[in-house]
Design a protein around this motif. Structure first.
Motif, PDB file in Angstrom:
ATOM      1  N   THR A   7      54.651  31.859  57.460  1.00 49.95           N
ATOM      2  CA  THR A   7      53.411  32.061  58.504  1.00 49.95           C
ATOM      3  C   THR A   7      53.150  33.593  58.518  1.00 49.95           C
ATOM      4  O   THR A   7      54.186  34.394  58.676  1.00 49.95           O
ATOM      5  CB  THR A   7      53.463  31.789  59.722  1.00 49.95           C
ATOM      6  N   GLN A  66      45.991  29.333  66.740  1.00 49.38           N
ATOM      7  CA  GLN A  66      47.111  29.485  67.850  1.00 49.38           C
ATOM      8  C   GLN A  66      48.559  28.859  66.906  1.00 49.38           C
ATOM      9  O   GLN A  66      48.392  28.115  66.074  1.00 49.38           O
ATOM     10  CB  GLN A  66      46.759  28.516  68.925  1.00 49.38           C
ATOM     11  N   SER A  67      49.689  29.619  67.379  1.00 52.89           N
ATOM     12  CA  SER A  67      50.922  29.396  66.858  1.00 52.89           C
ATOM     13  C   SER A  67      51.136  28.010  67.484  1.00 52.89           C
ATOM     14  O   SER A  67      50.814  27.401  68.166  1.00 52.89           O
ATOM     15  CB  SER A  67      51.864  30.426  67.476  1.00 52.89           C
ATOM     16  N   GLU A  68      52.187  27.477  66.679  1.00 53.95           N
ATOM     17  CA  GLU A  68      52.594  26.321  67.281  1.00 53.95           C
ATOM     18  C   GLU A  68      53.725  26.410  68.374  1.00 53.95           C
ATOM     19  O   GLU A  68      53.970  25.497  69.023  1.00 53.95           O
ATOM     20  CB  GLU A  68      53.597  25.577  66.033  1.00 53.95           C
ATOM     21  N   ARG A  78      52.330  35.964  61.256  1.00 53.27           N
ATOM     22  CA  ARG A  78      52.128  35.921  62.844  1.00 53.27           C
ATOM     23  C   ARG A  78      51.806  37.216  63.346  1.00 53.27           C
ATOM     24  O   ARG A  78      52.155  38.311  62.859  1.00 53.27           O
ATOM     25  CB  ARG A  78      53.518  35.516  63.384  1.00 53.27           C
ATOM     26  N   GLU A  93      50.760  34.277  70.660  1.00 54.24           N
ATOM     27  CA  GLU A  93      51.134  34.294  69.225  1.00 54.24           C
ATOM     28  C   GLU A  93      50.289  33.711  68.168  1.00 54.24           C
ATOM     29  O   GLU A  93      50.030  32.441  68.637  1.00 54.24           O
ATOM     30  CB  GLU A  93      52.522  33.985  68.958  1.00 54.24           C
ATOM     31  N   LEU A  98      48.361  32.663  64.232  1.00 52.66           N
ATOM     32  CA  LEU A  98      48.680  32.498  62.781  1.00 52.66           C
ATOM     33  C   LEU A  98      47.575  32.946  61.952  1.00 52.66           C
ATOM     34  O   LEU A  98      46.065  32.667  62.519  1.00 52.66           O
ATOM     35  CB  LEU A  98      49.096  31.316  62.359  1.00 52.66           C
TER      36      LEU A  98
END
Length: 150
Positions: free
Chosen positions: A86, A54-56, A88, A99, A101
């Motif tokens: 990254t 998972q994205s930040e 994405r 979103e 990674l």
């Protein structure tokens, strides 16, 4: 095989799956640059093939964002950090937009040297993330790293 052996085997299998890491740290590719009292450290991570994390940045409270945490090194102050390089991707899971990674991930850390410090510090921390593949998401994990800067 008796019942107790079967139970022990199930526990070992269950815990070994939960301990699997989906991220690797590329210690040999760490980059350090010094500009006066400021030090920039680029931390390279690799997300295993066929997985993403998972994205930040999350768009839904049901998702677990990727976080990075550092032990503040002696003689230095952490100024900032960013998920810099990254790859994405935007995924749509039903009505849920997320979103993620994948592949390579770099975190750029900015440190400021305090007057009493003389050498570049070693750095410890951990990446907290949730990995998923095309079929399922796994329990969140903490990936600990230790950077020894020469």
């Amino acid at each position: 095989m008796n019942c107790s052996s079967l139970i022990i085997l199930c526990f070992i299998t269950l815990f070994s799956v939960q301990d699997k890491q989906f991220v690797d740290f590329k210690n040999e590719d760490v980059k350090v640059s010094v500009n006066g009292e400021q030090i920039t450290i680029v931390l390279p991570f690799e997300i295993l093939e066929n997985f993403h994390i998972q994205s930040e940045k999350i768009f839904d409270n049901n998702l677990i964002p990727t976080e990075i945490h550092f032990e503040t090194p002696n003689g230095y102050k952490i100024l900032d950090y960013q998920f810099s390089k990254t790859q994405r991707e935007n995924l749509l899971l039903g009505d849920l937009k997320c979103e993620v990674l994948s592949k390579d991930l770099e975190v750029t850390l900015q440190l400021k040297k305090e007057p009493s410090s003389s050498k570049i510090p070693n750095l410890k921390g951990f990446l907290y993330y949730q990995a998923c593949d095309d079929r399922q998401c796994f329990y969140p994990r903490s990936f600990y790293f230790n950077v020894i800067i020469q």
